[in-house]
Design a protein around this motif. Structure first.
Motif, short mmCIF file in Angstrom:
data_model
loop_
_atom_site.label_atom_id
_atom_site.label_comp_id
_atom_site.label_asym_id
_atom_site.label_seq_id
_atom_site.Cartn_x
_atom_site.Cartn_y
_atom_site.Cartn_z
N ASN A 12 0.83 -1.22 0.00
CA ASN A 12 0.00 0.00 0.00
C ASN A 12 0.86 1.26 0.00
O ASN A 12 0.82 2.05 0.93
CB ASN A 12 -0.95 0.02 1.21
CG ASN A 12 -1.97 -1.10 1.14
OD1 ASN A 12 -2.20 -1.67 0.08
ND2 ASN A 12 -2.60 -1.40 2.26
N SER A 45 -0.83 -5.41 -2.21
CA SER A 45 -1.38 -4.07 -1.90
C SER A 45 -2.83 -3.97 -2.33
O SER A 45 -3.25 -4.57 -3.32
CB SER A 45 -0.58 -3.00 -2.63
OG SER A 45 0.74 -3.01 -2.21
N LYS A 46 -3.59 -3.18 -1.56
CA LYS A 46 -5.00 -2.99 -1.90
C LYS A 46 -5.21 -1.66 -2.62
O LYS A 46 -6.31 -1.35 -3.05
CB LYS A 46 -5.84 -3.05 -0.63
CG LYS A 46 -5.86 -4.46 -0.06
CD LYS A 46 -6.60 -4.54 1.26
CE LYS A 46 -6.39 -5.89 1.91
NZ LYS A 46 -5.04 -6.06 2.47
N ASP A 47 -4.17 -0.84 -2.70
CA ASP A 47 -4.31 0.45 -3.40
C ASP A 47 -3.71 0.33 -4.82
O ASP A 47 -3.63 -0.76 -5.36
CB ASP A 47 -3.65 1.57 -2.58
CG ASP A 47 -2.14 1.36 -2.47
OD1 ASP A 47 -1.65 0.32 -2.96
OD2 ASP A 47 -1.47 2.23 -1.89
N ARG A 70 -1.65 -12.16 -2.23
CA ARG A 70 -2.20 -11.53 -1.03
C ARG A 70 -1.04 -10.96 -0.23
O ARG A 70 0.10 -11.09 -0.66
CB ARG A 70 -3.00 -12.53 -0.18
CG ARG A 70 -2.14 -13.63 0.42
CD ARG A 70 -2.88 -14.40 1.49
NE ARG A 70 -2.22 -15.62 1.87
CZ ARG A 70 -1.25 -15.71 2.79
NH1 ARG A 70 -0.81 -14.63 3.41
NH2 ARG A 70 -0.70 -16.88 3.09
N ASN A 71 -1.32 -10.38 0.93
CA ASN A 71 -0.26 -9.84 1.77
C ASN A 71 0.45 -10.99 2.51
O ASN A 71 -0.17 -11.69 3.30
CB ASN A 71 -0.86 -8.83 2.76
CG ASN A 71 0.20 -8.24 3.65
OD1 ASN A 71 0.17 -8.42 4.87
ND2 ASN A 71 1.16 -7.55 3.09
#
Ligand code: UDP
Ligand code: MG
Length: 311
Positions: A12, A45-47, A70-71
């Motif tokens: 992120n 990251s989700k962004d 995934r993380n």
């Protein structure tokens, strides 16, 4: 031309990535005798971090990336970066510019001119960090250095430049519970330490809260010391001795003064105390057991979903 691989874990970090690339590129242009290769590891990251990295990879063929499904955590990201690096020298760096890129030329000189195998960095101050966090961090280093034969340097960052040979030995260690600060130290080699004052991150916010750091500290101790297991055994013996003395004391006192029921509340206190110690020791064994459990499963350290690296 020699090549330096820059391994950058990102989670992120959409705001920091362009700033990071810009700053490191400046150094790349300054250093005429070497070429930089970037290995951005997008740790789920989700962004828009991956989009940012992709943008740079389209205009610069030296920008490589691996994106996780995934993380998986910073340790997994560093492992993936090291594993996919091809440089003669490898540099691990945070993307938030808390690791000053201006140090890279100096680090490179130490490796090439002074025959060091690794240049590590440590921060001498912890400005901008909550005091309680600094306190626990110092305690952690004191404890782990007492318990472990592997030396952990207080304030050491993951920011370091290493030779190919050293990175290859780190990659030889395929353990699932990775604690890089320990692994770097475990492999040995000649390390030069550079010091600098703490720099605050350029954008975004820290990904490590107190709880996460606490768990990380336990991981570190479990990975590099069996001291707690010995401690729990010693505690067990100590309390057996203590209770034996107490039993003798009570028998003699009852024989002399009578009234065996006296002291019931203190007994309850002792029972609570001892069961607390027992649970604590069982917990210690549990931590090692759980580490072994995860190790035996042999799960992959990371799963890549997308990459532009072709072999
Ligand atoms: N990071 C990562 N995965 C995570 C957490 C962090 O790849 O699960 C990366 C993050 O993007 C940054 C570096 O690890 O490049 C250090 O994180 P951060 O700056 O948040 O840690 P701090 O400097 O506050 O200890
Ligand atoms: Mg940081």
């Amino acid at each position: 031309m020699e090549k330096i691989s820059i391994v950058v874990p990102c989670y992120n970090e959409e705001e920091a990535i362009p700033l990071f690339y810009q700053e490191v590129e400046k150094i790349n242009h300054l250093m005429k005798k070497v070429n930089f290769e970037y290995i951005f590891v997008d740790d789920g990251s989700k962004d828009k971090s991956l989009e940012e990295i992709r943008k740079f990879s389209l205009v610069d063929k030296n920008v490589k990336y691996i994106s996780f499904s995934r993380n998986f955590g910073k340790e997994a990201a560093m492992y993936a970066g090291l594993k996919n690096s091809t440089g003669d020298f490898i540099c691990v760096m945070d993307v938030d510019l808390q690791d000053p890129p201006t140090l890279i030329p100096e680090m490179y000189d130490y490796l090439t001119k002074d025959s060091y195998d690794c240049v590590g960095t440590r921060r001498t101050t912890r400005s901008g960090e909550p005091p309680i966090r600094s306190f626990f961090a110092r305690m952690f280093y004191k404890i782990i250095n007492k318990m472990s034969k592997t030396e952990m340097v207080d304030g050491a960052r993951d920011f370091r430049l290493m030779t190919r040979q050293m990175v290859d030995s780190i990659l030889e260690m395929k353990e699932y519970n990775r604690y890089s600060k320990g692994l770097f130290s475990f492999v040995g080699f000649r390390t030069k330490w550079l010091e600098y004052k703490n720099v605050e991150r350029v954008a975004g916010s820290t990904k490590f809260n107190f709880g996460k750091l606490f768990i990380y500290a336990i991981d570190g101790i479990a990975a590099f010391s069996t001291g707690p297991l010995v401690l729990s055994a010693v505690l067990g013996i100590l309390f057996c001795l203590l209770s034996f003395i107490a039993i003798l004391f009570i028998i003699i006192r009852t024989l002399c003064f009578g009234d065996p029921v006296d002291g019931w509340p203190s007994m309850i206190c002792i029972m609570f105390f001892l069961s607390g110690i027992q649970l604590f020791c069982m917990g210690i064994v549990g931590v090692y057991l759980s580490k072994m459990y995860m190790e035996i499963k042999g799960r992959p350290i990371y799963i890549a979903k997308e990459t532009n690296i072709r072999r």
